[in-house]
Scaffold this motif. Sequence first.
Motif, PDB file in Angstrom:
ATOM      1  N   UNK A   1       0.947 -26.649 -13.791  1.00  0.00           N
ATOM      2  CA  UNK A   1       2.087 -26.150 -13.029  1.00  0.00           C
ATOM      3  C   UNK A   1       1.906 -24.669 -12.686  1.00  0.00           C
ATOM      4  N   UNK A   2       1.315 -23.971 -13.615  1.00  0.00           N
ATOM      5  CA  UNK A   2       1.235 -22.518 -13.407  1.00  0.00           C
ATOM      6  C   UNK A   2       0.081 -21.954 -14.205  1.00  0.00           C
ATOM      7  N   UNK A   3      -0.601 -20.990 -13.618  1.00  0.00           N
ATOM      8  CA  UNK A   3      -1.686 -20.306 -14.338  1.00  0.00           C
ATOM      9  C   UNK A   3      -1.400 -18.806 -14.327  1.00  0.00           C
ATOM     10  N   UNK A   4      -1.555 -18.213 -15.475  1.00  0.00           N
ATOM     11  CA  UNK A   4      -1.303 -16.773 -15.609  1.00  0.00           C
ATOM     12  C   UNK A   4      -2.549 -16.124 -16.185  1.00  0.00           C
ATOM     13  N   UNK A   5      -2.885 -14.988 -15.601  1.00  0.00           N
ATOM     14  CA  UNK A   5      -4.081 -14.279 -16.061  1.00  0.00           C
ATOM     15  C   UNK A   5      -3.634 -12.948 -16.616  1.00  0.00           C
ATOM     16  N   UNK A   6      -4.109 -12.643 -17.808  1.00  0.00           N
ATOM     17  CA  UNK A   6      -3.764 -11.356 -18.421  1.00  0.00           C
ATOM     18  C   UNK A   6      -5.049 -10.625 -18.714  1.00  0.00           C
ATOM     19  N   UNK A   7      -5.136  -9.446 -18.132  1.00  0.00           N
ATOM     20  CA  UNK A   7      -6.302  -8.594 -18.354  1.00  0.00           C
ATOM     21  C   UNK A   7      -5.946  -7.617 -19.459  1.00  0.00           C
ATOM     22  N   UNK A   8      -6.703  -7.656 -20.545  1.00  0.00           N
ATOM     23  CA  UNK A   8      -6.338  -6.896 -21.734  1.00  0.00           C
ATOM     24  C   UNK A   8      -7.141  -5.618 -21.790  1.00  0.00           C
TER      25      UNK A   8
END
Lengths: 320, 173
Positions: A224-231
């Motif tokens: 449904x949804x993809x989230x990308x987090x750059x740390x």
Amino acid sequence: MSDKDNLEKHELLSGYIDDQLSPRQATELKRLLNNNPQIDAELKALEQQCNLLRALPKESAPEGMIEDIKIALERRFILDYNCRHQDSAGRWGLVFRRLAATAAMVLIPMGILGIVVYSIVRQPQTVQDTMPVMSPIPPIATHVSNPVPLPEEGTVAYSALLQFQAHHPVQCRDFIEKKIHTLGLMDMTQIRALSDRTSYKITASRQYVVGLIRDLQELWPQTEKATYALLAGQGKDKVLVEGIDFKQTLEMLNLADFKTAAELAKTFTEQNSQRDLAANPDGSPLDNPSQPILAWDVRPTEIEQDTSDTICLVIEVLGL
Amino acid sequence: MACLIVKYQDRLYNAILKICGNPDDAAELTQESFVKVLENIGTFRSQSSFYTWLFRVGINLTLTFCSRRLRLGMRSLDNSLCSKESLKLADVLADTKQGSPLANIEKREMIQRILAALEKLEDHQRVLVVLRDIEGMSYEQIAEVLQLEIGTVKSRLSRARLALRELLQAVWI
């Protein structure tokens, strides 16, 4: 004189001739006998009767009675001996047979009942077992209870989290595991299963990670949804790209510089928000707008300083 | 063992014969009584005398035999007791040392009548008469043999004698 009196009188007379009366009774009876000739006649008749009986000839036992008794005793002894031995064996045998029969009568129905109950209880699990396996790929890691050791500081140049939210997380998980297995990244992957999510921490060279993402292209339509987090450093700074698609993910992974990646992430965020507005013109908030929860403590502290090409990507699958 | 048998066999046989009325049955019952007593001699306690114990066993066996015979309707075809007594009396009659032949005939007839009357008594009454008047047991011994109270022995013996007298009066006429 009544019958009862007659019986009592006769009992007195009978006792008198046997000398069984007390002195008082005897005196009284003697006085009665002197005054009543009828009673006296009865007494004499009774005495005569007893004398007749006593005068009956005494019979002797047949000759050879002793021998007969001895023979009978010997026969009885032999028979008893045999019977005793047969009986003792038979008795125990009978007891054993009875016990065995009783045990069988109890155990057989209990066994049958147990089998029936077991089959009833076991049935749902059996149905579950017979359901088609969604993914035949064996699990790549089973370190569920123990936290997976993180890579040593300074060895990771880039850390990111790619989180999928799906209605069928199991299928997504199986798909990811299958791809990891196919690419031979099992040794570089650590898995952590929480109650609401499953995380795959892949620590490998950028080339392998990008290859994995390419293989996971089909995952986007299924989620449904993809989230990308750059740390960033110490895990405090992070740049989120909500609704990131497959191509944007590849672009983000190919950028080694954090600042550039952060700027690109902002660009993607704006683009995606406009895209979402176009798809949702009433402006209502999307489902699950909150930031992704990190299942891993990924700390790329030395990103700027470290020039190695090893990156760390955590792929996380959440169920909706 | 042999001494015990020799000492009591005649008395026991005589009593059993007077009760059951058949010499063969009496011999078998006597033998069975001795076998039972000797088999269980280990359980004998000195609370009672061997004599009363032996008679208790013998009388019980005889009463059981008589009741079974009565139930099955079996009865000796010939009055063995009377015939045996008659035979005995015939020997007596032949003995010249005895009284006159006429007196012996009267005695023989009288004995037959007594035995006939005795046979008509009920079993438990016959046992009492036999034990007291023929065997000559004391009331205490009878009570021990029949496992009764002495008072019961007294009253039952009195009734048995009365019943026998009535029977004798009936057969005398």
